[in-house]
Design an enzyme around this catalytic site. Sequence first.
Site, PDB file in Angstrom:
ATOM      1  N   ARG A 109       1.612  14.014  14.073  1.00 28.36           N
ATOM      2  CA  ARG A 109       1.827  13.912  12.662  1.00 28.36           C
ATOM      3  C   ARG A 109       1.676  15.138  11.728  1.00 28.36           C
ATOM      4  O   ARG A 109       0.738  15.014  11.194  1.00 28.36           O
ATOM      5  CB  ARG A 109       1.211  12.881  12.049  1.00 28.36           C
ATOM      6  CG  ARG A 109       1.642  11.524  12.485  1.00 28.36           C
ATOM      7  CD  ARG A 109       0.975  10.303  11.877  1.00 28.36           C
ATOM      8  NE  ARG A 109       1.489   9.876  10.437  1.00 28.36           N
ATOM      9  CZ  ARG A 109       0.852   8.810  10.055  1.00 28.36           C
ATOM     10  NH1 ARG A 109      -0.560   8.630  10.026  1.00 28.36           N
ATOM     11  NH2 ARG A 109       1.315   8.435   8.919  1.00 28.36           N
ATOM     12  N   LYS A 122       0.787  -1.074   0.058  1.00 28.18           N
ATOM     13  CA  LYS A 122       0.017   0.076  -0.208  1.00 28.18           C
ATOM     14  C   LYS A 122       0.738   1.137   0.030  1.00 28.18           C
ATOM     15  O   LYS A 122       0.635   2.321  -0.599  1.00 28.18           O
ATOM     16  CB  LYS A 122      -0.891  -0.001   1.314  1.00 28.18           C
ATOM     17  CG  LYS A 122      -1.399   1.337   1.588  1.00 28.18           C
ATOM     18  CD  LYS A 122      -2.411   1.319   2.973  1.00 28.18           C
ATOM     19  CE  LYS A 122      -1.437   1.473   4.114  1.00 28.18           C
ATOM     20  NZ  LYS A 122      -1.134   2.937   4.526  1.00 28.18           N
ATOM     21  N   ASN A 123       2.039   1.402   0.814  1.00 26.94           N
ATOM     22  CA  ASN A 123       2.713   2.571   0.831  1.00 26.94           C
ATOM     23  C   ASN A 123       3.547   2.528  -0.155  1.00 26.94           C
ATOM     24  O   ASN A 123       4.317   3.880  -0.053  1.00 26.94           O
ATOM     25  CB  ASN A 123       3.203   2.469   2.403  1.00 26.94           C
ATOM     26  CG  ASN A 123       2.465   2.689   3.360  1.00 26.94           C
ATOM     27  OD1 ASN A 123       1.154   2.981   3.326  1.00 26.94           O
ATOM     28  ND2 ASN A 123       2.640   2.497   4.625  1.00 26.94           N
ATOM     29  N   ARG A 133      -8.396  -0.332   5.378  1.00 23.96           N
ATOM     30  CA  ARG A 133      -7.407   0.634   4.633  1.00 23.96           C
ATOM     31  C   ARG A 133      -6.320   0.163   4.155  1.00 23.96           C
ATOM     32  O   ARG A 133      -5.683   0.693   3.185  1.00 23.96           O
ATOM     33  CB  ARG A 133      -7.126   1.839   5.819  1.00 23.96           C
ATOM     34  CG  ARG A 133      -8.407   2.726   5.854  1.00 23.96           C
ATOM     35  CD  ARG A 133      -7.881   3.858   6.846  1.00 23.96           C
ATOM     36  NE  ARG A 133      -6.706   4.330   6.298  1.00 23.96           N
ATOM     37  CZ  ARG A 133      -5.681   4.652   7.293  1.00 23.96           C
ATOM     38  NH1 ARG A 133      -5.835   4.506   8.654  1.00 23.96           N
ATOM     39  NH2 ARG A 133      -4.457   5.022   6.867  1.00 23.96           N
ATOM     40  N   CYS A 159      -4.813   8.107  10.205  1.00 23.71           N
ATOM     41  CA  CYS A 159      -4.997   7.409  11.399  1.00 23.71           C
ATOM     42  C   CYS A 159      -4.827   8.101  12.487  1.00 23.71           C
ATOM     43  O   CYS A 159      -4.023   9.175  12.321  1.00 23.71           O
ATOM     44  CB  CYS A 159      -3.688   6.249  11.457  1.00 23.71           C
ATOM     45  SG  CYS A 159      -4.128   4.742  10.655  1.00 23.71           S
ATOM     46  N   ASP A 207       5.005  -0.072  12.104  1.00 21.06           N
ATOM     47  CA  ASP A 207       3.695  -0.556  11.674  1.00 21.06           C
ATOM     48  C   ASP A 207       3.702  -2.017  12.127  1.00 21.06           C
ATOM     49  O   ASP A 207       2.458  -2.462  11.722  1.00 21.06           O
ATOM     50  CB  ASP A 207       3.505  -0.384  10.071  1.00 21.06           C
ATOM     51  CG  ASP A 207       3.423   1.056   9.671  1.00 21.06           C
ATOM     52  OD1 ASP A 207       3.170   2.074  10.405  1.00 21.06           O
ATOM     53  OD2 ASP A 207       3.420   1.443   8.519  1.00 21.06           O
TER      54      ASP A 207
HETATM   55  N1  EPU Z   1       9.177  10.622  13.450  1.00 18.64           N
HETATM   56  C1  EPU Z   1      10.431  11.034  14.238  1.00 18.64           C
HETATM   57  N2  EPU Z   1      11.884  11.188  13.870  1.00 18.64           N
HETATM   58  C2  EPU Z   1      12.040  10.730  12.678  1.00 18.64           C
HETATM   59  C3  EPU Z   1      11.198  10.207  11.583  1.00 18.64           C
HETATM   60  C4  EPU Z   1       9.890  10.223  12.099  1.00 18.64           C
HETATM   61  O1  EPU Z   1       9.999  11.384  15.514  1.00 18.64           O
HETATM   62  O2  EPU Z   1      13.201  10.717  12.282  1.00 18.64           O
HETATM   63  C5  EPU Z   1       8.048  10.490  13.861  1.00 18.64           C
HETATM   64  C6  EPU Z   1       7.218  11.796  12.979  1.00 18.64           C
HETATM   65  O3  EPU Z   1       7.206  12.865  13.778  1.00 18.64           O
HETATM   66  C7  EPU Z   1       6.028  11.086  13.073  1.00 18.64           C
HETATM   67  C8  EPU Z   1       6.060   9.626  12.818  1.00 18.64           C
HETATM   68  O4  EPU Z   1       7.768   9.382  13.305  1.00 18.64           O
HETATM   69  O5  EPU Z   1       5.233  11.389  14.167  1.00 18.64           O
HETATM   70  C9  EPU Z   1       5.915   9.028  11.417  1.00 18.64           C
HETATM   71  O6  EPU Z   1       6.628   9.853  10.549  1.00 18.64           O
HETATM   72  P1  EPU Z   1       6.688   9.978   9.003  1.00 18.64           P
HETATM   73  O7  EPU Z   1       6.677  11.258   8.392  1.00 18.64           O
HETATM   74  O8  EPU Z   1       7.878   8.918   8.525  1.00 18.64           O
HETATM   75  O9  EPU Z   1       5.329   9.089   8.485  1.00 18.64           O
HETATM   76  P2  EPU Z   1       4.396   9.197   7.288  1.00 18.64           P
HETATM   77  O10 EPU Z   1       5.553   9.633   6.231  1.00 18.64           O
HETATM   78  O11 EPU Z   1       3.338  10.228   7.694  1.00 18.64           O
HETATM   79  C10 EPU Z   1       4.502   6.722   6.380  1.00 18.64           C
HETATM   80  C11 EPU Z   1       3.474   5.586   6.592  1.00 18.64           C
HETATM   81  C12 EPU Z   1       3.083   5.129   7.885  1.00 18.64           C
HETATM   82  C13 EPU Z   1       4.244   4.808   8.681  1.00 18.64           C
HETATM   83  C14 EPU Z   1       5.310   5.965   8.908  1.00 18.64           C
HETATM   84  C15 EPU Z   1       6.473   5.448   9.566  1.00 18.64           C
HETATM   85  C16 EPU Z   1       2.612   6.184   4.440  1.00 18.64           C
HETATM   86  C17 EPU Z   1       1.458   6.614   3.538  1.00 18.64           C
HETATM   87  N3  EPU Z   1       2.273   6.068   5.757  1.00 18.64           N
HETATM   88  O12 EPU Z   1       3.764   8.042   7.506  1.00 18.64           O
HETATM   89  O13 EPU Z   1       2.182   4.004   7.655  1.00 18.64           O
HETATM   90  O14 EPU Z   1       3.829   4.442   9.827  1.00 18.64           O
HETATM   91  O15 EPU Z   1       5.464   6.239   7.407  1.00 18.64           O
HETATM   92  O16 EPU Z   1       6.922   4.172   8.885  1.00 18.64           O
HETATM   93  O17 EPU Z   1       3.652   5.884   3.555  1.00 18.64           O
HETATM   94  C18 EPU Z   1       0.254   2.784   7.999  1.00 18.64           C
HETATM   95  O18 EPU Z   1       0.626   2.183   6.864  1.00 18.64           O
HETATM   96  O19 EPU Z   1      -0.642   2.056   8.687  1.00 18.64           O
HETATM   97  C19 EPU Z   1       0.909   3.956   8.138  1.00 18.64           C
HETATM   98  C20 EPU Z   1       0.443   4.604   9.490  1.00 18.64           C
END
Ligand code: EPU
Length: 425
Positions: free
Chosen positions: A123, A23-24, A405, A118, A311
């Site tokens: 975030r 998915k991602n 989802r 979610c 995850d």
């Molecule tokens: N974060 C840190 N330090 C870092 C990196 C991230 O504290 O160096 C924190 C961020 O502040 C945030 C969280 O970690 O609270 C996730 O951050 P990120 O921006 O990487 O998340 P995202 O890009 O919004 C994607 C996936 C999520 C997955 C995260 C982390 C997609 C569409 N979503 O989210 O997937 O949990 O990366 O691996 O790719 C899911 O599939 O259920 C899902 C939530």
Amino acid sequence: MSTRLIIHGGKEIAGTIDVRGSKNAALPIIASTVLTEEPCRISNVPRVLDVERMLSILERMGGIIKQEGNHTVTIQNKNLDLEALKSDTVKQLRASILFLGPLLRRFGKVCMRYPGGCKIGARSIDTHLTALRDLGGDVYLGRKYFSVEFGEKASFPNALILKEFSVTATENVMMFLSSVPKTTFLKIAASEPHIQDLAKFLSKMGATIRGAGTSNVVIKGREKLSGASHRIVPDYIEAGTFLLLALCARGNVRIKNAPVSQLDLVLKTLIANGAHINLNERESVIETRGGIEDRGFGKIQILPHPGIPTDLQSAFGVLATQTKGSTLIHEPLYEDRFHALRELTKMGASVKILDPHRAMVTGPSKLKGVDGVVIQDLRGGAALVIAALIARGTTVLSNAKEVERGYEDLAGRLRALGADIERVA
Ligand code: EPU
């Protein structure tokens, strides 16, 4: 009433299950098709709600989407109108932010609704916006909408340092820079397998990308990108979810299409703690034989890739309820991702939430089925399904749409492994 899953637990879990596309990876690859007017063909696309929502936003913008069978789509984005980015669907889906980077390259200005997703922590989209500002964009933040604009004569820096290892911010910037005709060094890039898959797709479109999968990525973009054809990589989180289910249920399960090397630390941690697992990396197969010995983990440390993925944190928590002693689960990424562990206490697990980032699970516990388990987020929901499958008695899980989802026909596929699970809409 919300969609529910009714699970009669304690049935033998055994057999073969196939891992679907990631998915991602599918979400940013769908977004990157707006970088060209030529058709793109994407196969192994999982049929999950988030992907459907992403496609529906694109369709409402004017993208022409043709489905071929269940898992292949052809997308052509000739005439796009960005008004659809102000719709409610954008708010329902965190990944809608992925349209921002590529659309900015095509239109110079994008105004959209704030993305949702979610309920697992604050975030913000700050890492995305800071990166776009650093690239020379002007950001305007409204109450419901925000916009980003690049002037006609924007000149871009040679290097960009992200604020943190953000997965979707890395993807947004990679898509943006793939159509900037110069070389840019991207530092503090996230390195998840889906980022590597996106880089492959962007390379097929004409960009040159080196280092994807590390924290230093070099992107040589091209003004005019072409259409491309791509097969989405199998989902390592789905493979990990099935693996943890099989170990919790002490079943003999063969997981096919498993991206074994993307789960290095997950597998090492499980095997070091007594899990009976056979690996066949060449054939992409993971097999479990009779679960995990009662040794206890001590600690599960969640980290960005190649660490144990956040995850899978909730599902690891369920496995910890089945092993001896106390397991400290350290989740440094999200500050509210213990909802599923809290729900497990309703089923008889011993869980203490120590602070927003640490939980202590003490086992082994005999889980019992209960009516009234609430799913709050996708991955937590999958973990609660695992718990219900190994619990004695019947569990009713509400808000099951969350699981849809990200997992395709989870109930149907688990039934094929012997689970007694029914989806009630
Ligand atoms: N974060 C840190 N330090 C870092 C990196 C991230 O504290 O160096 C924190 C961020 O502040 C945030 C969280 O970690 O609270 C996730 O951050 P990120 O921006 O990487 O998340 P995202 O890009 O919004 C994607 C996936 C999520 C997955 C995260 C982390 C997609 C569409 N979503 O989210 O997937 O949990 O990366 O691996 O790719 C899911 O599939 O259920 C899902 C939530």
